[in-house]
Design an enzyme around this catalytic site. Structure first.
Site, mmCIF file in Angstrom:
data_model
loop_
_atom_site.group_PDB
_atom_site.id
_atom_site.type_symbol
_atom_site.label_atom_id
_atom_site.label_comp_id
_atom_site.label_asym_id
_atom_site.label_seq_id
_atom_site.Cartn_x
_atom_site.Cartn_y
_atom_site.Cartn_z
ATOM 1 N N ASP A 174 -7.297 15.802 -6.825
ATOM 2 C CA ASP A 174 -6.943 14.491 -6.284
ATOM 3 C C ASP A 174 -7.867 13.319 -6.602
ATOM 4 O O ASP A 174 -7.540 12.460 -7.400
ATOM 5 C CB ASP A 174 -6.801 14.617 -4.766
ATOM 6 N N LYS A 175 -9.016 13.238 -5.935
ATOM 7 C CA LYS A 175 -9.847 12.038 -6.025
ATOM 8 C C LYS A 175 -10.742 12.052 -7.252
ATOM 9 O O LYS A 175 -11.305 11.024 -7.624
ATOM 10 C CB LYS A 175 -10.733 11.891 -4.776
ATOM 11 N N GLU A 189 -5.718 12.616 4.959
ATOM 12 C CA GLU A 189 -4.345 13.013 4.642
ATOM 13 C C GLU A 189 -3.735 13.751 5.824
ATOM 14 O O GLU A 189 -4.414 14.522 6.519
ATOM 15 C CB GLU A 189 -4.320 13.928 3.415
ATOM 16 N N SER A 192 -0.652 13.612 1.951
ATOM 17 C CA SER A 192 -0.777 14.425 0.751
ATOM 18 C C SER A 192 0.454 14.208 -0.111
ATOM 19 O O SER A 192 1.542 13.912 0.382
ATOM 20 C CB SER A 192 -0.881 15.899 1.137
#
Length: 553
Positions: free
Chosen positions: A120-121, A443, A469
């Site tokens: 993700d990040k 999230e 999410s």
């Protein structure tokens, strides 16, 4: 070369002595110094194999005549961090990663860099760092995980595991069934197998032009992924020779292309946080109204999990991102002349890429829907906007009015959901979970999956100043701005207030007089920060609103 600052002339003799302490030869120090920054670790399924990807990139760099240097950065597994205090660190880690990339590249005078993220990040964080440093840069990810198989019949993934917990709580599944799914949902390494945030961002690297074709979809366990990494290692030397930098790749048109692909694929709502943040580092501003403009004109061509029954390996087999981009180009929805790291325009790069499975990738003439996968809503509860993955919302929840069930933390909401206190028609409000108030804008996969597992995702909406999410489905509306901690109107919602959500009209409304909302906000006392020490406390003081990409001041 930039690296001459640390390896050329007698003045650099002390620097060279330090290189030689690590085993570098005089010959290696005559070659371009290529950074290989990877997020390999033993705690993230998407990253456990990145050492092999990094080695393949290193082999490619050496083949093409460069000196590779590998370095790590951190990476949070959002699935493991989900539902507890760990999730405070996820979004915030994006800034640490960007800072780390900037620090290592500038401190050691690298000539070029290959970035190896997967989850993700880490993907946006690395690109943010590259935009700051602006040396020739490429991205090659670790690739998506294959989906799990349930009794050889049904594909499923991590999102189904979170929903299984909700099904268990509702008495629709027993512990043995949950355990059976647990052993099969995540069959090996890679970023979780649906169009969740990690895979969304890795696909968008192709539209931005910063990665080679296939980066978003070639499965992690395929040998093609290793070949792609080697090709990236070789190609970075060509970029260095031609002096092609992120400032040449990250143009306003490239970000428009990325947003267009985002809408066609039905990507995670988190992309609306990350693309503006990357653009910000490149000196380009993206606002939420611009996102809606792109969504209005872009058909939704793919419905991957959680919006549909297809997974990343299906998109790969159907032609991948290149086939989607080529379809968009044929319909004049993409800026064709944008530069890519392939050394040619995006149109030249995807020319000849065809749709191989029209059920997975539809044409613009027969889309899943005429509008894109993401919508931005506005109204008196979210004057600066909020975001919903409309492609994952059931038709009958596209317009909904219901009573507010108000919770000042995710934990309170989870307890109510699992306790059976949420009823059909409710609008669950989770606040004080924004970028500063959270801090970190957690999230909300746990509550949304619990609702889905209980069969309430088609009857209950959930709104929050936190985020969702990419695995979330249903009427889940996040990024409400301004956030409650900043005394945004969401802080004025009271239990039982009527809230209207109208996704087609892009409206979200608290059905309370504006004057009464103002009175309520004035009566709310100042709240203390939840975190008072450590770097999260500094982050909370510096982070901007979600509608600005939650970048730091």
């Amino acid at each position: 070369m930039k690296s001459d600052k640390v390896k050329k002339t007698v003045v650099c003799a002390p620097h060279r002595s330090l290189f030689k302490a690590m085993g570098f030869t005089d010959y290696e120090l005559t070659l371009p110094l290529i950074g290989i920054i990877h997020a390999g670790s033993g705690i993230v399924p998407g990253h456990i194999h990145l050492d092999k990807i990094a080695q393949a990139v290193s082999d490619g760099v050496r083949t093409a005549g460069g000196t590779p240097v590998m370095m790590p950065v951190i990476g949070v597994c959002d699935g493991i961090a989900m539902g507890h205090e760990g999730m405070h660190y996820s979004l915030a880690s994006r800034e640490l990663i960007a800072d780390s990339v900037e620090t290592m590249l500038n401190a050691h005078a690298f000539d070029a860099v290959v970035l190896i993220p997967n989850c993700d990040k880490i993907v946006p964080g690395m690109m943010m760092g590259a935009a700051r440093v602006n040396i020739p840069s490429m991205v090659v990810s670790g690739g998506p995980m294959l989906s799990g198989m349930n009794k050889g019949q049904k594909d499923f993934s991590l999102s189904d595991m979170f929903e299984a917990v909700g099904a268990y709580s509702a008495g629709n599944m027993d512990a043995e069934q949950v355990g059976d799914l647990e052993n099969k949902a995540c069959p090996g390494c890679g970023s979780c197998s649906g169009m969740f945030t990690a895979n969304s961002m890795n696909c968008l690297t192709e539209a931005l032009g910063i990665a080679l074709p296939g980066n978003g979809t070639v499965p992690a366990v395929y040998a093609e992924r290793i070949r792609l990494a080697k090709m990236t290692g070789m190609k970075i030397l060509e970029l260095l020779k031609e002096n092609i930098r992120p400032s040449d790749i990250f143009t306003p048109e490239a970000f428009e292309n990325a947003l267009t692909l985002d809408m066609a694929l039905g990507c995670s709502t988190n992309s609306v946080l990350h693309l503006p943040a990357i653009a910000h580092e490149a000196g380009i501003q993206i606002n939420l109204d611009y996102v809606n403009k792109i969504s209005e004109r872009t058909p939704n061509l793919c419905r991957l999990s959680p919006a549909g029954r297809h997974y990343m390996q299906d998109l790969y087999a159907a032609g991948g991102v290149s086939a989607v981009l080529n379809e968009l180009i044929k319909n004049r929805l993409i800026h064709e002349n944008c530069m890519t790291v392939s050394g040619c325009s995006i149109a030249e790069r995807v020319k000849g890429s065809e749709i191989l499975d029209p059920d997975v990738i539809r044409t613009c003439q027969k889309p899943y829907s005429k509008k894109g996968g993401i919508a931005v809503l506005r109204g008196n509860i979210a004057p600066s906007g909020c975001v919903v993955k409309q492609s994952a919302v059931d038709e009958k929840m596209m317009v909904h009015t219901g009573p507010a069930r108000v919770f000042d933390s995710e934990e309170e909401a989870n307890a109510a959901i699992y306790g059976g206190k949420i009823l059909p028609g409710d609008v669950v409000v989770i606040r004080y979970e924004g970028p500063a108030g959270g801090p970190g804008m957690r999230e909300m996969l746990t509550p949304t999956s619990a609702l889905a597992g209980m069969g309430l995702d088609k009857e209950v909406a959930l709104i929050t100043d936190g985020r969702f999410s990419g695995a979330t489905r249903g009427a889940a509306i996040g990024h409400i701005s301004p956030e409650a901690f900043s005394k945004g109107p969401i802080a004025a919602v009271e239990e039982g207030d009527s809230i209207t959500i109208d996704i087609p009209r892009k409206i979200i409304k608290l059905n309370v007089d504006d004057e009464k909302i103002e009175q309520r906000l004035k009566a709310i006392p100042e709240r203390e920060a939840k975190v008072k020490k450590g770097w999260l406390s500094r982050y909370a003081k510096m982070v901007t609103s979600a509608d600005q990409g939650a970048v730091l001041k």
